[in-house]
Design a protein around this motif. Structure first.
Motif, PDB file in Angstrom:
ATOM      1  N   LYS B 254       0.821  -1.230   0.013  1.00 34.14           N
ATOM      2  CA  LYS B 254      -0.039  -0.078   0.031  1.00 34.14           C
ATOM      3  C   LYS B 254       0.994   1.417  -0.050  1.00 34.14           C
ATOM      4  O   LYS B 254       0.825   2.120  -0.877  1.00 34.14           O
ATOM      5  N   PRO B 255       1.728   1.417   1.085  1.00 32.13           N
ATOM      6  CA  PRO B 255       2.727   2.751   0.931  1.00 32.13           C
ATOM      7  C   PRO B 255       3.562   2.516  -0.473  1.00 32.13           C
ATOM      8  O   PRO B 255       3.971   3.758  -0.991  1.00 32.13           O
ATOM      9  N   GLN B 256       3.904   1.424  -0.919  1.00 27.76           N
ATOM     10  CA  GLN B 256       4.828   1.235  -2.249  1.00 27.76           C
ATOM     11  C   GLN B 256       3.883   1.938  -3.279  1.00 27.76           C
ATOM     12  O   GLN B 256       4.355   2.606  -4.104  1.00 27.76           O
ATOM     13  N   ILE B 257       2.639   1.749  -3.526  1.00 27.50           N
ATOM     14  CA  ILE B 257       1.600   2.046  -4.201  1.00 27.50           C
ATOM     15  C   ILE B 257       1.263   3.833  -4.205  1.00 27.50           C
ATOM     16  O   ILE B 257       1.457   4.478  -5.236  1.00 27.50           O
ATOM     17  N   GLU B 258       1.318   3.956  -3.118  1.00 27.67           N
ATOM     18  CA  GLU B 258       1.071   5.585  -2.687  1.00 27.67           C
ATOM     19  C   GLU B 258       2.303   6.405  -3.108  1.00 27.67           C
ATOM     20  O   GLU B 258       2.316   7.309  -3.818  1.00 27.67           O
ATOM     21  N   ALA B 259       3.344   5.859  -3.020  1.00 24.61           N
ATOM     22  CA  ALA B 259       4.554   6.439  -3.314  1.00 24.61           C
ATOM     23  C   ALA B 259       4.670   6.784  -4.872  1.00 24.61           C
ATOM     24  O   ALA B 259       5.044   7.868  -5.676  1.00 24.61           O
ATOM     25  N   ALA B 260       4.607   5.485  -5.704  1.00 30.14           N
ATOM     26  CA  ALA B 260       4.405   5.480  -6.963  1.00 30.14           C
ATOM     27  C   ALA B 260       3.525   6.241  -7.588  1.00 30.14           C
ATOM     28  O   ALA B 260       3.798   7.183  -8.731  1.00 30.14           O
ATOM     29  N   GLU B 261       2.187   6.329  -6.989  1.00 29.93           N
ATOM     30  CA  GLU B 261       1.298   7.359  -7.674  1.00 29.93           C
ATOM     31  C   GLU B 261       1.642   8.762  -7.596  1.00 29.93           C
ATOM     32  O   GLU B 261       1.270   9.493  -8.393  1.00 29.93           O
ATOM     33  N   LYS B 262       2.602   8.986  -6.461  1.00 35.45           N
ATOM     34  CA  LYS B 262       3.022  10.247  -6.484  1.00 35.45           C
ATOM     35  C   LYS B 262       4.457  10.564  -7.270  1.00 35.45           C
ATOM     36  O   LYS B 262       5.087  11.570  -7.125  1.00 35.45           O
ATOM     37  N   GLY B 263       4.852   9.428  -7.884  1.00 43.18           N
ATOM     38  CA  GLY B 263       6.097   9.856  -8.853  1.00 43.18           C
ATOM     39  C   GLY B 263       7.374   9.269  -8.160  1.00 43.18           C
ATOM     40  O   GLY B 263       8.128   9.867  -8.726  1.00 43.18           O
ATOM     41  N   TYR B 264       7.282   8.757  -6.835  1.00 41.20           N
ATOM     42  CA  TYR B 264       8.404   8.108  -6.157  1.00 41.20           C
ATOM     43  C   TYR B 264       8.786   6.803  -6.254  1.00 41.20           C
ATOM     44  O   TYR B 264       7.709   6.032  -6.590  1.00 41.20           O
ATOM     45  N   GLN B 265       9.972   6.308  -6.485  1.00 41.29           N
ATOM     46  CA  GLN B 265      10.413   4.769  -6.914  1.00 41.29           C
ATOM     47  C   GLN B 265      10.112   4.140  -5.903  1.00 41.29           C
ATOM     48  O   GLN B 265       9.987   2.773  -5.738  1.00 41.29           O
ATOM     49  N   GLN B 266      10.431   4.639  -4.265  1.00 49.03           N
ATOM     50  CA  GLN B 266      10.048   3.678  -3.364  1.00 49.03           C
ATOM     51  C   GLN B 266       9.618   4.568  -2.033  1.00 49.03           C
ATOM     52  O   GLN B 266       9.572   5.685  -2.117  1.00 49.03           O
ATOM     53  N   ASN B 267       9.175   3.832  -0.836  1.00 46.85           N
ATOM     54  CA  ASN B 267       8.735   4.499   0.129  1.00 46.85           C
ATOM     55  C   ASN B 267       9.959   4.532   1.329  1.00 46.85           C
ATOM     56  O   ASN B 267      10.648   3.284   1.225  1.00 46.85           O
ATOM     57  N   LEU B 268       9.755   5.065   2.153  1.00 41.37           N
ATOM     58  CA  LEU B 268      10.950   5.293   3.111  1.00 41.37           C
ATOM     59  C   LEU B 268      10.236   4.973   4.430  1.00 41.37           C
ATOM     60  O   LEU B 268       9.209   5.664   4.875  1.00 41.37           O
ATOM     61  N   TRP B 269      10.531   3.794   5.095  1.00 39.18           N
ATOM     62  CA  TRP B 269       9.702   3.459   6.424  1.00 39.18           C
ATOM     63  C   TRP B 269      10.143   4.237   7.689  1.00 39.18           C
ATOM     64  O   TRP B 269      11.631   4.338   7.828  1.00 39.18           O
ATOM     65  N   LEU B 270       9.322   4.849   8.473  1.00 40.45           N
ATOM     66  CA  LEU B 270      10.038   5.846   9.497  1.00 40.45           C
ATOM     67  C   LEU B 270       9.335   5.108  10.908  1.00 40.45           C
ATOM     68  O   LEU B 270       8.543   4.199  10.684  1.00 40.45           O
ATOM     69  N   PHE B 271      10.026   5.239  12.074  1.00 35.60           N
ATOM     70  CA  PHE B 271       9.527   4.768  13.164  1.00 35.60           C
ATOM     71  C   PHE B 271       9.573   5.909  14.237  1.00 35.60           C
ATOM     72  O   PHE B 271      10.408   6.362  14.447  1.00 35.60           O
ATOM     73  N   GLY B 272       8.509   5.788  15.281  1.00 35.27           N
ATOM     74  CA  GLY B 272       8.694   6.664  16.328  1.00 35.27           C
ATOM     75  C   GLY B 272       8.199   7.915  16.304  1.00 35.27           C
ATOM     76  O   GLY B 272       7.825   8.481  15.176  1.00 35.27           O
ATOM     77  N   GLU B 273       7.985   8.735  17.374  1.00 36.96           N
ATOM     78  CA  GLU B 273       7.426  10.233  17.448  1.00 36.96           C
ATOM     79  C   GLU B 273       8.478  10.998  16.691  1.00 36.96           C
ATOM     80  O   GLU B 273       8.002  12.107  16.226  1.00 36.96           O
ATOM     81  N   ASP B 274       9.821  10.475  16.765  1.00 38.94           N
ATOM     82  CA  ASP B 274      10.905  11.501  16.207  1.00 38.94           C
ATOM     83  C   ASP B 274      11.363  11.084  14.927  1.00 38.94           C
ATOM     84  O   ASP B 274      12.238  11.484  14.117  1.00 38.94           O
ATOM     85  N   ASP B 275      10.186  10.169  14.256  1.00 42.68           N
ATOM     86  CA  ASP B 275      10.630   9.883  12.767  1.00 42.68           C
ATOM     87  C   ASP B 275      11.923   9.139  12.371  1.00 42.68           C
ATOM     88  O   ASP B 275      12.710   9.688  11.526  1.00 42.68           O
ATOM     89  N   GLU B 276      12.286   8.172  13.025  1.00 37.59           N
ATOM     90  CA  GLU B 276      13.428   7.412  12.946  1.00 37.59           C
ATOM     91  C   GLU B 276      13.417   6.770  11.470  1.00 37.59           C
ATOM     92  O   GLU B 276      12.435   6.140  11.217  1.00 37.59           O
ATOM     93  N   ILE B 277      14.646   6.751  10.880  1.00 39.89           N
ATOM     94  CA  ILE B 277      14.674   5.978   9.580  1.00 39.89           C
ATOM     95  C   ILE B 277      14.827   4.307   9.843  1.00 39.89           C
ATOM     96  O   ILE B 277      15.551   4.162  10.854  1.00 39.89           O
ATOM     97  N   THR B 278      13.978   3.437   9.288  1.00 40.76           N
ATOM     98  CA  THR B 278      14.460   2.175   9.707  1.00 40.76           C
ATOM     99  C   THR B 278      14.745   1.241   8.190  1.00 40.76           C
ATOM    100  O   THR B 278      15.788   1.087   8.186  1.00 40.76           O
ATOM    101  N   GLU B 279      13.798   1.306   7.388  1.00 44.69           N
ATOM    102  CA  GLU B 279      14.090   0.672   6.119  1.00 44.69           C
ATOM    103  C   GLU B 279      13.686   1.512   5.004  1.00 44.69           C
ATOM    104  O   GLU B 279      12.847   2.369   5.105  1.00 44.69           O
TER     105      GLU B 279
END
Lengths: 408, 408
Positions: B254-279
């Protein structure tokens, strides 16, 4: 399919019926004509259409299993419903056919990336021999939400429900005519494309199977003891805890085994730094405090159970205590138990309706949950039992209620 | 199987060979004898045993697909490895047989509760025609960890690896002899018990399939732009984010499709209140800051990638900048980009080795990530490229390294 037929027709037109002079303009005109026909046809075929259902009856019906021998989800009826979906042309004709194996390529996406979601509902036979379903529209809606969360195709819920009813009618002889027994119906949707790329599936299979089941507790209620799980987490905000996708279940088994090894019947799922209660095993969770019934809110990380919804509705209609959907922590439960303000606790779900809780082992502490103070030998508290009796009464048509839908 | 044979033997003893007077004691004695025989036999049969492998070669080999026509995970070789597991007697004999459909009852647990985990590794053909695998023992170990997390059976990794090698040897003609191409190997383990009860499976199937694949980017590197996902969360401490179970993947689409629909090749996964980068998508994520390379730590919510581990090892061996496994937030990346301290970013994984990142869209902001300041037309930063070249050199045996295992 028709798409290709029409294209072929278009091609075959040109060489054979050329009395009028064939012009590029005419070609274009005909192409437009056929394309719009094709589009209309695709539109017609895109969604599930109950009118197109095909029924292939089994030639060898299985012997009915006696009620006493039923084990949950192990015996299956004679038929199943299959509906295939292809990205190119949508949902194909629904087919009811003899219950049989599903054969898929080993690269089918369902085996690798868990493109799978499901529902669980029951058909009951009432005293007059009528078949009844219980709030099936809720299951159809949730099925749709689950599918959307994992990018599986959407469908017309009403048409799917008509197909489901068709299957249940055909399997009528499998619905046990005894209170407490029912036919468990399992709609399932899986992604079947043959590809190891992670992306939306171009091919899916929706199938429905049915399994006659007995009461969750063969000898009346058996209150359960829980082990609070502190190492693993079932779900989280932004995850999939609020939908019935397969991926929520396999990871639950480890804490379940850990609980069983220590002598507890189920595990209690907690969340967050303050150990909020979320679910119990695969059920929603309710706590009855003095003057207040509490269940965790639908914040995206717990399942919107049909039974949960019924219990909230009934409790509110009784208007005897405050009914809250709010966060409840283990610390609150512990304090309430210590101060005699914890009256009852139970899990709720389609399989058991309600499951009374008699204790929780939490971080080295044993929290005792009262059952029935008037009758200590009872395995359930009075409110818990009242929910169970009322819901079962409605399910079997003894208490008239719009939730119970008679199958025409 | 033998368990039942012995039981039958035991039963047949009684009526027929009663010359000695049959006593309960004798029955007990014989039972003990047979039980211990069975136990010993079970022990012998419990684990995977490469020596018992059976090979049924396909009689009709498929034509090899030209390298230029390869699409990731769509073409499969002639054979597959199957090993069945039963709770009663453990792992059965490994069988290599023609690539074929898997047929399961519709109630098989893999379709409902996502009892499924997998691995992905590659076989390479070097300049001398030798077959090479890359750190396969890491995949075998992680496969084991994934299985344990969802209560699937454990197995002897070394014996499984021998079976895997047997399959790869048989499929040698499918390993493309061209740099950048390889044979992708997909070991998969699924729970196949026919039951709708949620609990540990009593029956499983381990299978391995192989797919010839091309380079991730056919025309050299293509730096990607990411959409930071703020609505959904990939994983959580105590969840399954650190293992390769199917349930982690379908919800990613789902996030992959959302990214693609907006013209991005991939999504970046975040975590936690301070938006840590995960994968990033299904890859691990690296950021190169001035004098420091950062990747999120293995805290239980990110996958312990084989390529991730290699990159950390190489970077440390180069000893040119600080190598950190630590939390990194979007705010840090944004500030670093603004102050010119963000040098490069990339994703890492088996499929692509490394995937250079050129920008991130994050909560309305566009964060530009530099590529190669010396050569702006380049699609990769110099350090990213150095990792790719080194790893590819090792994989194809051009750079001698213990990670590359020649198949004997």
């Amino acid at each position: 399919m028709l798409h290709f037929v029409s294209k072929r027709l278009l091609c075959s037109f040109r060489p054979r019926t050329t009395r009028v002079k064939w012009s590029p303009a005419l070609t274009a005109l005909l192409q437009v004509h056929f394309q719009s026909t094709v589009a209309a046809d695709n539109n017609n075929r895109t969604d599930i259409d109950h009118n197109r259902i095909k029924i292939h009856r089994s030639e060898r019906l299985k012997p009915i299993v006696p009620n006493k021998d039923l084990v949950f989800g192990r015996i299956f009826t004679d038929h199943m419903l299959n509906i295939e979906w292809y990205k190119e042309n949508g949902w194909h004709d629904p087919i009811i056919k003899p219950y049989d194996k599903i054969c898929l390529e080993p690269s089918a996406m369902v085996f690798h990336y868990s493109f799978e979601c499901f529902e669980g509902l029951k058909a009951y036979k009432d005293k007059n021999g009528k078949i009844r379903l219980f709030r099936p529209e809720m299951n159809m809606k949730r099925f749709q939400r689950s599918a959307a969360r994992i990018s599986l195709p959407s469908f017309n819920e009403k048409e799917l429900f008509k197909c489901l009813k068709e299957l249940v009618r055909l399997e009528e002889r499998w619905i046990p005519a005894e209170r407490g027994f029912s036919l468990y119906i399992r709609p399932t949707l899986i992604g079947t494309q043959e590809s190891l790329g992670v992306g939306p599936t171009t091919r899916s299979l929706l199938f429905i199977i049915c399994s006659p089941v007995g009461p969750y507790y063969k000898t009346g209620f058996n209150a359960i003891e829980l082990l609070a799980t502190t190492e693993n987490v079932r779900a989280w905000p932004g995850g999939t805890g609020d939908v019935k996708v397969g991926g929520n279940y396999a990871p639950c088994v480890k804490p379940q085994i850990e609980a069983a090894e220590k002598g507890y019947q189920q595990n209690l799922w907690l969340f967050g730094e303050d150990d909020e209660i979320t679910e119990v095993g695969t059920m929603n969770c309710f706590a009855l405090l003095k003057n207040e019934q509490v269940t965790p809110p639908l914040d995206g990380s717990i399942l919107a159970g049909v039974t949960r919804d019924c219990i909230l509705y009934l409790a509110r209609s009784w208007n005897e205590f405050k009914v809250s959907e709010r966060k409840i922590t283990m610390s609150e439960v512990k304090t309430a138990a210590e101060k005699g303000r914890l009256l009852e606790m139970f899990g709720s779900g389609t399989a058991c309706i309600v499951s009374p809780i008699k204790g929780i082992h939490y971080r080295g502490l044993n929290i005792e949950v009262p059952l029935d103070s008037n009758n200590p030998s009872n395995q359930t508290g009075p409110i818990t039992k009242r929910f169970a009796d009322t819901l079962m009464g409605i399910q079997y048509g003894e208490i008239p209620h719009e939730w119970s839908v008679v199958l025409n």
